[in-house]
Motif scaffolding. Structure first.
Motif, PDB file in Angstrom:
ATOM      1  N   TRP A 106       0.810  -1.224   0.000  1.00 43.12           N
ATOM      2  CA  TRP A 106       0.000   0.000   0.000  1.00 43.12           C
ATOM      3  C   TRP A 106       0.844   1.275   0.000  1.00 43.12           C
ATOM      4  CZ3 TRP A 106       0.592  -2.960   4.504  1.00 43.12           C
ATOM      5  CH2 TRP A 106       1.190  -2.313   5.578  1.00 43.12           C
ATOM      6  N   MET A 107       2.128   1.179   0.344  1.00 39.88           N
ATOM      7  CA  MET A 107       2.970   2.372   0.367  1.00 39.88           C
ATOM      8  C   MET A 107       2.967   3.085  -0.967  1.00 39.88           C
ATOM      9  SD  MET A 107       6.431   1.562   2.538  1.00 39.88           S
ATOM     10  CE  MET A 107       7.270   2.958   1.768  1.00 39.88           C
ATOM     11  N   TRP A 108       2.988   2.325  -2.055  1.00 37.89           N
ATOM     12  CA  TRP A 108       3.019   2.921  -3.397  1.00 37.89           C
ATOM     13  C   TRP A 108       1.840   2.492  -4.246  1.00 37.89           C
ATOM     14  CZ3 TRP A 108       5.734   6.761  -2.499  1.00 37.89           C
ATOM     15  CH2 TRP A 108       6.844   6.679  -1.667  1.00 37.89           C
ATOM     16  N   ALA A 109       1.295   1.325  -4.004  1.00 38.08           N
ATOM     17  CA  ALA A 109       0.116   0.881  -4.766  1.00 38.08           C
ATOM     18  C   ALA A 109      -1.137   1.424  -4.087  1.00 38.08           C
ATOM     19  CB  ALA A 109       0.072  -0.646  -4.844  1.00 38.08           C
ATOM     20  N   ASN A 110      -1.378   2.720  -4.293  1.00 34.87           N
ATOM     21  CA  ASN A 110      -2.562   3.359  -3.720  1.00 34.87           C
ATOM     22  C   ASN A 110      -3.069   4.440  -4.661  1.00 34.87           C
ATOM     23  OD1 ASN A 110      -1.405   6.097  -2.862  1.00 34.87           O
ATOM     24  ND2 ASN A 110      -0.042   4.726  -1.733  1.00 34.87           N
ATOM     25  N   ASP A 111      -4.276   4.899  -4.418  1.00 36.44           N
ATOM     26  CA  ASP A 111      -4.929   5.842  -5.324  1.00 36.44           C
ATOM     27  C   ASP A 111      -4.166   7.152  -5.460  1.00 36.44           C
ATOM     28  OD1 ASP A 111      -6.975   4.148  -5.991  1.00 36.44           O
ATOM     29  OD2 ASP A 111      -8.504   5.119  -4.755  1.00 36.44           O
ATOM     30  N   ASP A 112      -3.603   7.644  -4.375  1.00 29.05           N
ATOM     31  CA  ASP A 112      -2.919   8.935  -4.436  1.00 29.05           C
ATOM     32  C   ASP A 112      -1.690   8.879  -5.335  1.00 29.05           C
ATOM     33  OD1 ASP A 112      -4.472  10.654  -2.582  1.00 29.05           O
ATOM     34  OD2 ASP A 112      -3.936   9.121  -1.135  1.00 29.05           O
ATOM     35  N   VAL A 113      -0.889   7.826  -5.216  1.00 23.94           N
ATOM     36  CA  VAL A 113       0.294   7.694  -6.063  1.00 23.94           C
ATOM     37  C   VAL A 113      -0.131   7.435  -7.509  1.00 23.94           C
ATOM     38  CG1 VAL A 113       2.412   6.400  -6.479  1.00 23.94           C
ATOM     39  CG2 VAL A 113       1.708   6.917  -4.130  1.00 23.94           C
ATOM     40  N   ALA A 114      -1.183   6.628  -7.695  1.00 29.40           N
ATOM     41  CA  ALA A 114      -1.669   6.369  -9.056  1.00 29.40           C
ATOM     42  C   ALA A 114      -2.135   7.659  -9.724  1.00 29.40           C
ATOM     43  CB  ALA A 114      -2.798   5.338  -9.023  1.00 29.40           C
ATOM     44  N   ASP A 115      -2.869   8.490  -8.999  1.00 28.23           N
ATOM     45  CA  ASP A 115      -3.332   9.761  -9.555  1.00 28.23           C
ATOM     46  C   ASP A 115      -2.153  10.653  -9.932  1.00 28.23           C
ATOM     47  OD1 ASP A 115      -5.936   8.968  -9.223  1.00 28.23           O
ATOM     48  OD2 ASP A 115      -6.284  10.159  -7.420  1.00 28.23           O
ATOM     49  N   PHE A 116      -1.150  10.717  -9.062  1.00 26.61           N
ATOM     50  CA  PHE A 116       0.021  11.535  -9.366  1.00 26.61           C
ATOM     51  C   PHE A 116       0.751  11.014 -10.598  1.00 26.61           C
ATOM     52  CE2 PHE A 116       4.610  12.100  -9.161  1.00 26.61           C
ATOM     53  CZ  PHE A 116       4.698  13.492  -9.177  1.00 26.61           C
ATOM     54  N   CYS A 117       0.945   9.701 -10.671  1.00 26.54           N
ATOM     55  CA  CYS A 117       1.693   9.140 -11.800  1.00 26.54           C
ATOM     56  C   CYS A 117       0.924   9.278 -13.113  1.00 26.54           C
ATOM     57  CB  CYS A 117       2.045   7.679 -11.516  1.00 26.54           C
ATOM     58  SG  CYS A 117       3.314   7.478 -10.234  1.00 26.54           S
ATOM     59  N   ARG A 118      -0.389   9.212 -13.078  1.00 29.30           N
ATOM     60  CA  ARG A 118      -1.175   9.480 -14.276  1.00 29.30           C
ATOM     61  C   ARG A 118      -0.982  10.932 -14.714  1.00 29.30           C
ATOM     62  NH1 ARG A 118      -6.844   6.263 -12.793  1.00 29.30           N
ATOM     63  NH2 ARG A 118      -6.359   4.348 -13.949  1.00 29.30           N
ATOM     64  N   TRP A 119      -1.009  11.844 -13.739  1.00 28.11           N
ATOM     65  CA  TRP A 119      -0.742  13.244 -14.077  1.00 28.11           C
ATOM     66  C   TRP A 119       0.652  13.399 -14.667  1.00 28.11           C
ATOM     67  CZ3 TRP A 119       3.286  16.205 -12.295  1.00 28.11           C
ATOM     68  CH2 TRP A 119       3.294  17.526 -12.742  1.00 28.11           C
ATOM     69  N   LEU A 120       1.652  12.722 -14.080  1.00 23.84           N
ATOM     70  CA  LEU A 120       3.032  12.851 -14.536  1.00 23.84           C
ATOM     71  C   LEU A 120       3.182  12.341 -15.971  1.00 23.84           C
ATOM     72  CD1 LEU A 120       5.878  13.701 -13.814  1.00 23.84           C
ATOM     73  CD2 LEU A 120       6.252  11.428 -12.813  1.00 23.84           C
TER      74      LEU A 120
END
Length: 431
Positions: A106-120
Motif C-alpha cells: 500500500w505504500m506505493w500501490a494506492n490511489d494517491d500515487v496512481a493519480d500523481f503518476c497518471r498526471w506525470l
C-alpha cells in the motif's frame, strides 16, 4: 501550555487550504537542488495528497526533473518507464503500481500515487523524451529482483558478463530469496556472497565507457543500479544480525548514494518522497544518540543546507492504513489524538486547523529549539500503544526546514489487498 508559546506557534502558522497556500514554501525552495518531502505515516491520504500537490508545482513551476521514492528500484523502474512513455511500457501507470507485490504494497500501490503518476505521464507527453520527469526507487530490499533483472539485461546487451552474474546469483540461491535466512547464515558461515556481488558491480561499471552507442543509456543506468542494489542489499542483510543501527545506516547511505547517481545521470533537480524518519535530519532526534544517520542528514552534509530543503509532516488525529505486525494484512486503523504535551498536541491547541510552518534560520522562537515528542507511524502500528510508543523526540526547527501540520486525517486507499504468498522483506525498522 504557556500563553507565550501558544502565541509563538500562532504567529508562525500560515493557512493551508489549497495548493496556492504553498507559495511561501516554493519561495523558500528557490534554487535548491533537492527537496525532500516526508510523511508521518506510510498510510495517510492527506500526507500523500499534499506531497503530490507540492511536487506538481515543483515540476511545473520550478523545473524539477525526477521523483525518487522510498521504494525498490525494479518496481519503481517499471513505473518510470510508464510515466516517461517508453516503448512497451504500461500505458496506465496504475497498472505498474498495481503490480507491486512486496509487503507493504500500500505504500506505493494506492490511489494517491496512481493519480500523481497518471498526471506525470500526461505532463511528460508534452515534453521531448530527454526532458521527461522520471520516477525512481531508492531502497535496498530488492536483492533477488535486481539480480534477475540484471541477468536479463546482460543476456541481451552484454552476454560476456552473463556467466559472472549467474555465478553471483547462484551464491544467493540456497537461501530461497529470504533476506533473513541469508543474514542468519552469513553470521556463522566463514564466507558470504559479498565478493561475488562486488566483482559483478566492478566489471559492469568498467564497461561503461566501452558500451555501444546503440545501447539505451537509461536502461544501462538501470542495470548498473540493479548491480549496486545487489552489493548494498547483501551488506544490509548481513548487517541485520549485528544491530539495528548498522543496517539502518547501510540502507540510508544506499538511498542517498542512489539519489546522487540519479542527480549526476539526469542533470536534473530532485524531489524525494520518504518517511519523516528518513527525511528529517537525524541529528535533531534521539536517532543520533543511537549512532544512526539518515537521508536528511546525509543530504545536508553532502549538498549543503542551501541546496537542500527538508519538509516534514504531522497530524493530530484521524486514520491510517498499517499492519499490526511485520508482514500482517493491512488494516484501516484509527489514529487517536496526539499524546498530551507532544508537538502535534501543542500545535492543535494553538492553531486547531491545517497549517504550514516555515522555519527561520536565525532568531527562531523558543518552541522550535525545544525537544518535543513527534509522532511517527510506520508500516507497523498499534493504536493502543500510543502512550509509550510511536513518538520520536525532535527539535523541530533543526530537523526540518518546513512543516505541514494536518489536524484531521484519513486512511489512504490501496489499489489491492495483499496476497497471502507475497514476499515480505526483512527489516530492522518499520519506517
Amino acid at each position: 501550555m504557556a500563553d507565550r508559546e501558544l502565541r509563538q506557534i500562532r504567529e508562525l502558522a500560515r493557512p493551508l487550504r489549497g495548493p496556492a497556500d504553498l507559495d511561501p514554501l516554493l519561495d523558500r525552495v528557490g534554487d535548491a537542488r533537492v527537496v525532500a518531502i516526508g510523511e508521518a505515516s506510510h498510510g495517510t491520504h492527506e500526507y500523500y495528497a499534499w506531497r503530490a500537490a507540492l511536487t506538481r508545482r515543483l515540476i511545473e513551476e520550478h523545473g524539477f526533473g525526477l521523483v525518487a521514492v522510498e521504494g525498490e528500484w525494479p518496481d519503481c523502474y517499471r513505473v518510470n518507464r510508464s510515466v516517461r512513455l517508453r516503448a512497451d511500457a504500461d500505458e496506465d501507470p496504475r497498472n505498474a503500481l498495481d503490480a507491486f507485490s512486496r509487503w507493504p504494497t500500500w505504500m506505493w500501490a494506492n490511489d494517491d500515487v496512481a493519480d500523481f503518476c497518471r498526471w506525470l505521464r500526461q505532463h511528460n507527453a508534452g515534453l521531448p523524451e530527454d526532458r521527461r520527469v522520471g520516477f525512481y526507487g531508492l531502497d535496498v530490499y530488492s536483492l533477488w529482483d535486481s539480480m534477475h533483472a540484471l541477468v536479463d539485461w546482460l543476456a541481451e546487451h552484454e552476454p560476456g558478463h552473463v556467466d559472472q552474474a549467474k555465478a553471483a546469483l547462484a551464491c544467493f540461491e540456497p537461501f530461497g530469496e529470504d533476506g533473513a535466512e541469508y543474514a542468519f547464515a552469513s553470521r556463522f558461515a566463514p564466507t558470504s556472497c559479498e565478493q561475488a556481488a562486488v566483482e559483478l558491480l566492478r566489471s559492469l561499471c568498467a564497461e561503461r565507457g566501452r558500451a555501444e552507442a546503440a545501447i539505451d543509456a537509461e536502461a544501462r543506468f538501470s542495470a548498473e543500479q540493479n548491480a549496486a542494489v545487489v552489493v548494498d542489499a547483501e551488506r544490509y542483510y548481513r548487517a541485520m544480525v549485528r544491530g539495528s543501527a548498522e543496517s539502518w545506516n547501510v540502507r540510508d547511505v544506499h538511498m542517498v548514494d542512489t539519489l546522487d547517481r540519479l542527480l549526476e545521470h539526469t542533470g536534473r533537480r530532485a524531489v524525494v518522497w520518504e518517511h519523516n524518519t528518513h527525511i528529517g535530519d537525524a541529528r535533531a532526534t534521539d536517532m543520533a544518540d543511537a549512532g544512526m544517520t539518515n537521508v536528511g542528514q546525509l543530504l545536508r552534509e553532502r549538498h549543503g543546507t542551501d541546496d537542500v530543503v527538508l519538509v516534514g509532516f504531522g497530524g493530530y488525529r484521524g486514520g491510517v492504513v498499517a499492519g499490526r505486525e511485520w508482514g500482517a494484512q493491512m488494516e484501516r486503523m484509527p489514529v487517536p489524538p496526539a499524546r498530551a504535551g507532544s508537538l502535534e498536541d501543542r500545535i492543535h491547541d494553538a492553531v486547531g486547523e491545517d497549517a504550514l510552518f516555515l522555519f527561520p534560520r536565525d532568531g527562531r522562537p523558543e518552541w522550535l529549539d525545544r525537544r518535543l515528542d513527534h509522532r511517527a507511524i510506520g508500516v507497523v502500528y498499534r493504536p493502543e500503544r500510543e502512550r509509550w510508543g510511536n513518538y520520536v523526540p525532535t527539535v523541530l526547527g533543526e530537523r526540518y526546514d518546513a512543516f505541514l501540520y494536518l489536524d484531521d486525517t484519513t486512511p489512504l486507499r490501496p489499489l489491492h489487498l495483499e496476497h497471502a504468498d507475497e514476499h515480505v522483506p526483512a527489516a530492522a525498522f518499520g519506517a
